[in-house]
Design a protein around this motif. Structure first.
Motif, mmCIF file in Angstrom:
data_model
loop_
_atom_site.group_PDB
_atom_site.id
_atom_site.type_symbol
_atom_site.label_atom_id
_atom_site.label_comp_id
_atom_site.label_asym_id
_atom_site.label_seq_id
_atom_site.Cartn_x
_atom_site.Cartn_y
_atom_site.Cartn_z
ATOM 1 N N TYR A 234 47.521 61.861 54.153
ATOM 2 C CA TYR A 234 48.459 61.850 55.340
ATOM 3 C C TYR A 234 47.376 61.008 55.998
ATOM 4 O O TYR A 234 46.484 59.876 55.840
ATOM 5 C CB TYR A 234 47.237 63.274 56.046
ATOM 6 C CG TYR A 234 46.544 63.179 57.376
ATOM 7 C CD1 TYR A 234 47.427 63.115 58.415
ATOM 8 C CD2 TYR A 234 45.170 62.721 57.447
ATOM 9 C CE1 TYR A 234 46.875 63.697 59.283
ATOM 10 C CE2 TYR A 234 44.757 62.920 58.792
ATOM 11 C CZ TYR A 234 45.939 63.062 59.742
ATOM 12 O OH TYR A 234 45.062 62.802 61.026
ATOM 13 N N LEU A 235 48.476 60.360 57.362
ATOM 14 C CA LEU A 235 47.803 58.850 57.937
ATOM 15 C C LEU A 235 47.009 59.551 59.305
ATOM 16 O O LEU A 235 47.525 59.765 59.667
ATOM 17 C CB LEU A 235 49.115 58.529 58.627
ATOM 18 C CG LEU A 235 49.749 57.028 57.531
ATOM 19 C CD1 LEU A 235 50.242 57.930 55.951
ATOM 20 C CD2 LEU A 235 50.622 56.114 57.702
ATOM 21 N N LYS A 236 45.639 59.022 59.114
ATOM 22 C CA LYS A 236 44.906 58.652 60.714
ATOM 23 C C LYS A 236 45.545 57.482 61.807
ATOM 24 O O LYS A 236 46.175 57.576 61.395
ATOM 25 C CB LYS A 236 43.123 58.682 59.865
ATOM 26 C CG LYS A 236 42.701 59.511 59.390
ATOM 27 C CD LYS A 236 41.039 59.548 59.228
ATOM 28 C CE LYS A 236 40.868 58.166 58.710
ATOM 29 N NZ LYS A 236 39.497 58.905 58.446
ATOM 30 N N VAL B 123 49.867 66.907 62.772
ATOM 31 C CA VAL B 123 49.528 67.056 61.380
ATOM 32 C C VAL B 123 47.958 66.768 60.811
ATOM 33 O O VAL B 123 47.989 65.791 59.565
ATOM 34 C CB VAL B 123 50.523 66.155 60.150
ATOM 35 C CG1 VAL B 123 52.404 66.543 61.148
ATOM 36 C CG2 VAL B 123 50.122 64.372 60.794
ATOM 37 N N TYR C 252 55.139 70.551 57.710
ATOM 38 C CA TYR C 252 56.075 69.467 57.778
ATOM 39 C C TYR C 252 57.465 69.624 57.628
ATOM 40 O O TYR C 252 58.359 69.025 57.541
ATOM 41 C CB TYR C 252 55.368 69.389 56.065
ATOM 42 C CG TYR C 252 54.024 68.987 55.983
ATOM 43 C CD1 TYR C 252 53.259 68.129 56.674
ATOM 44 C CD2 TYR C 252 52.859 69.560 55.119
ATOM 45 C CE1 TYR C 252 51.658 67.734 57.243
ATOM 46 C CE2 TYR C 252 51.539 69.142 54.623
ATOM 47 C CZ TYR C 252 51.516 68.460 55.660
ATOM 48 O OH TYR C 252 49.594 67.913 55.908
ATOM 49 N N ILE D 146 56.842 62.078 57.947
ATOM 50 C CA ILE D 146 57.046 63.560 58.354
ATOM 51 C C ILE D 146 56.501 62.795 60.211
ATOM 52 O O ILE D 146 54.801 62.106 59.981
ATOM 53 C CB ILE D 146 56.218 64.414 57.564
ATOM 54 C CG1 ILE D 146 56.935 64.769 56.339
ATOM 55 C CG2 ILE D 146 56.262 65.306 58.777
ATOM 56 C CD1 ILE D 146 56.002 65.751 55.274
ATOM 57 N N GLY D 147 56.761 63.034 60.617
ATOM 58 C CA GLY D 147 56.927 62.199 62.002
ATOM 59 C C GLY D 147 55.187 63.405 62.336
ATOM 60 O O GLY D 147 54.684 64.330 61.683
ATOM 61 N N ALA D 148 54.340 62.646 63.345
ATOM 62 C CA ALA D 148 53.732 63.795 63.850
ATOM 63 C C ALA D 148 53.223 63.698 66.061
ATOM 64 O O ALA D 148 54.120 62.973 66.641
ATOM 65 C CB ALA D 148 52.680 63.500 63.776
ATOM 66 N N ILE E 50 53.423 60.164 66.728
ATOM 67 C CA ILE E 50 54.602 59.162 66.511
ATOM 68 C C ILE E 50 55.842 59.317 67.081
ATOM 69 O O ILE E 50 56.203 60.471 67.672
ATOM 70 C CB ILE E 50 54.866 59.857 64.432
ATOM 71 C CG1 ILE E 50 53.976 59.564 64.067
ATOM 72 C CG2 ILE E 50 56.209 59.189 64.359
ATOM 73 C CD1 ILE E 50 52.867 58.567 64.263
#
Lengths: 360, 46
Positions: free
Chosen positions: A239-241, A269, A281, A303-305, A308
């Motif tokens: 997971y990217l913050k 996400v 996801y 995977i976008g959020a 994003i």
């Protein structure tokens, strides 16, 4: 209690309208419309109580309620207005980027450019890093992280129809994530059908089948002499913050053969969303890159959020994601691009930049 | 945003030797912070 009140009101009304002049028995006869109204109110009240109880149960089980659509729209509108204001005020930029970095624990010393050279928060969000900030582990027998982030889950996929756990109670199949045309899913589907028609299969036989499936997907690693193929299938979820470096790199020397774009939703996400939204996801917009590395199959799903705007591929700059037209049919089949009409594909070295998550 | 990596990697040849040195092993734990280029997992030739 609502029904009692209504009943009393209806009795009072009957008394005022007709009860005074007619017989005593007539005061208990309610017109059909009143009965229907009472029934409808009763049903609504019951439904409300049922929903409240379900929500309470969900809260007790640890789930948090999904954000209301109007709140999401308002937040999104405010977000874009703020972005516009910040972009126009040059003097504000370093302060805003600094505040952003403090809020999301970004390391500004790694940014390739001075803060005032980023023309917008979008540019800052997808910033590159100074040369040498991310040394790549040179060991040929290791797989490196493709992104900066937090490891949510990892493990081995051992069975047909293997599922990846999102959180306890919520799982999604690896086939749904990668797409029906993936190397693995195409063979797995047949296998799964066979298994359902042969319930007497032992777990050992099933295991052997799943390994055969993996090997068929990448015949180069199939070893017919050994009892089991040499390679297993693994997964890792990172997971990217918002404050993290948002570019994706190749985790190994990798020959990318196929790209699949799933236009979907852009749910958040974060941890709360993973506990709240089932199939998160698989619902969200994503780009899947699939190919081969020296140990066999390798796929990466970006995977976008909510924050994003689009996923940009370095190896295919012309790809456009997050398009309003495609949002009308978010559950349609993915758009697929084969990179290997002549068997070459896109060759990437370990650490090469593959893609970036854009903001807004 | 999230990235999911699905890949094949070496494992031991038999169930009995699952802890042998040829097996791919993750070097990270759940909740660990990782950065681009850091090893997620490693394996060794027998």
């Amino acid at each position: 209690s609502s029904l009692k009140k209504l009943h009393k009101t209806a009795e009072a009304r009957a008394f005022v309208n007709g009860g005074g002049g007619g017989s005593k028995g007539d005061s208990f006869l309610l017109p059909g419309a009143t009965v229907a109204t009472l029934l409808m109110l009763g049903v609504l009240h019951g439904r409300r109580m049922y929903e409240d109880r379900k929500a309470e149960e969900a809260r007790e089980n640890g789930a948090e309620l999904e954000f209301q659509p109007d709140v999401k729209v308002a937040a999104s509108a405010l977000h874009f207005q703020m972005l516009g204001i910040i972009d126009k005020c040059v003097s504000l930029r370093p302060h805003v980027y600094g505040a952003w970095a403090r809020a999301f624990h970004s390391n500004l010393e790694e940014a390739a450019l001075p803060l005032d050279e980023y023309a917008s928060l979008r540019e800052f969000f997808v910033r590159t890093l100074k040369e040498g900030s991310r040394p790549i582990d040179p060991d040929p027998r290791c797989l490196v992280s493709p992104v900066d982030g937090t490891v949510l889950r990892f493990g081995e996929l051992r069975e047909a129809g293997a599922m990846i756990e999102q959180v306890k109670g919520f799982s999604y199949s690896v086939f749904s994530l990668l797409g029906a045309n993936s190397f693995l899913p195409m063979i797995a589907k047949g296998d799964m059908h066979e298994e359902s028609s042969e319930p007497e299969n032992t777990s050992r036989e099933k295991n052997k089948k799943s390994w055969l499936r993996v090997s068929l997907a990448s015949p180069k690693v199939w070893d017919p002499v050994s009892e089991r193929p040499m390679n297993g299938l693994f997964y890792c979820v990172i997971y990217l913050k918002p404050g993290d470096y948002h570019r994706i790199h190749a985790p190994a020397d990798w020959n990318v053969l196929v790209r699949r774009h799933f236009s979907g939703r852009l749910f958040p996400v974060n941890e709360r969303a993973t506990r709240t939204i089932r199939n998160l996801y698989v619902e969200n917009e994503r780009v899947v890159l699939e190919g081969l590395w020296k140990e066999g199959f390798m796929a990466l799903a970006a995977i976008g959020a909510t924050n994003i705007g689009s996923i940009e591929l370095s190896i295919e700059p012309e790809l456009q994601t997050n398009q309003a037209r495609k949002k009308l049919l978010p559950s349609g089949p993915p758009e697929e691009q084969l990179y290997e009409p002549d068997g070459i594909g896109r060759m990437l070295k370990k650490g090469d930049e593959v893609a970036a998550f854009n903001m807004g | 945003s999230t990235v999911v990596l699905v890949f094949q990697a070496p494992i031991s040849l038999s169930q009995e030797k699952r802890d042998s040195s040829s097996e791919f092993k993750f070097l990270v734990q759940r909740g660990d912070r990782v950065r681009v280029g850091e090893a997620l997992g490693r394996w060794y030739d027998q």
